[in-house]
Scaffold this motif. Sequence first.
Motif, short mmCIF file in Angstrom:
data_model
loop_
_atom_site.label_atom_id
_atom_site.label_comp_id
_atom_site.label_asym_id
_atom_site.label_seq_id
_atom_site.Cartn_x
_atom_site.Cartn_y
_atom_site.Cartn_z
N UNK A 1 0.85 -1.19 0.00
CA UNK A 1 0.00 0.00 0.00
C UNK A 1 0.88 1.24 0.00
N UNK A 2 0.47 2.22 -0.77
CA UNK A 2 1.26 3.44 -0.91
C UNK A 2 0.66 4.55 -0.05
N UNK A 3 1.49 5.24 0.68
CA UNK A 3 1.08 6.41 1.44
C UNK A 3 1.96 7.58 1.08
N UNK A 4 1.32 8.72 0.87
CA UNK A 4 2.02 9.97 0.59
C UNK A 4 1.62 10.99 1.64
N UNK A 5 2.59 11.59 2.29
CA UNK A 5 2.31 12.55 3.35
C UNK A 5 3.04 13.85 3.06
N UNK A 6 2.25 14.91 2.87
CA UNK A 6 2.83 16.22 2.58
C UNK A 6 3.07 17.01 3.86
N UNK A 7 4.02 17.92 3.81
CA UNK A 7 4.28 18.84 4.91
C UNK A 7 4.89 20.11 4.35
N UNK A 8 4.90 21.16 5.17
CA UNK A 8 5.58 22.39 4.79
C UNK A 8 4.68 23.53 4.36
N UNK A 9 3.39 23.31 4.31
CA UNK A 9 2.50 24.40 3.93
C UNK A 9 2.39 25.43 5.04
N UNK A 10 1.72 26.53 4.72
CA UNK A 10 1.54 27.56 5.73
C UNK A 10 1.14 28.88 5.12
N UNK A 11 1.26 29.93 5.91
CA UNK A 11 0.90 31.29 5.49
C UNK A 11 2.18 32.08 5.27
N UNK A 12 2.24 32.76 4.14
CA UNK A 12 3.43 33.54 3.81
C UNK A 12 3.00 34.80 3.07
N UNK A 13 3.78 35.85 3.18
CA UNK A 13 3.48 37.07 2.44
C UNK A 13 3.93 36.95 1.00
N UNK A 14 3.30 37.71 0.15
CA UNK A 14 3.70 37.73 -1.26
C UNK A 14 5.18 38.07 -1.37
#
Length: 112
Positions: A1-14
Motif C-alpha cells: 500500500x502506498x502512502x504519501x504525506x505532505x508537509x511544509x504548507x503555511x501562510x506567507x506574504x507575497x
Amino acid sequence: QVHLVESGGGLVQAGGSLRLSCAASGRIFRINDMGWYRQAPGKQRELVARITSGGSTNYADSVRGRFTISRDNAKNTVDLQMNSLKPEDTAVYYCNMAYVYWGQGTQVTVSS
C-alpha cells in the motif's frame, strides 16, 4: 500500500518562499514519476510540477522560474521549493505518485 504525506504548507506574504515536502512509502517510489498539483477554491486541480524517475522535470507556465521540484530516491521524498510566491499561488497542494496515488494535501496561503 502506498502512502504519501505532505508537509511544509503555511501562510506567507507575497514575495516569500515555502518548501513543501512529500514522504512516500513503498519501494516503488524510485521507479515512478512524482508530481505536485494544487487546487484553489472553486477551481479544478491543476498540475504544478512533475519529475520523472530519471529526474526530468516539467512545470506549469504559471510557476516556471519560481518553483523547483526535486526528489531524493534514497529518502523517498519529493520536494517543491516555491519562491517569489504570489497570492494566486494560494491553494491546497497535493503530492502525486504515478498519476494514481495522492496525499492528503497541505494548505498554502499567500497574503498580499
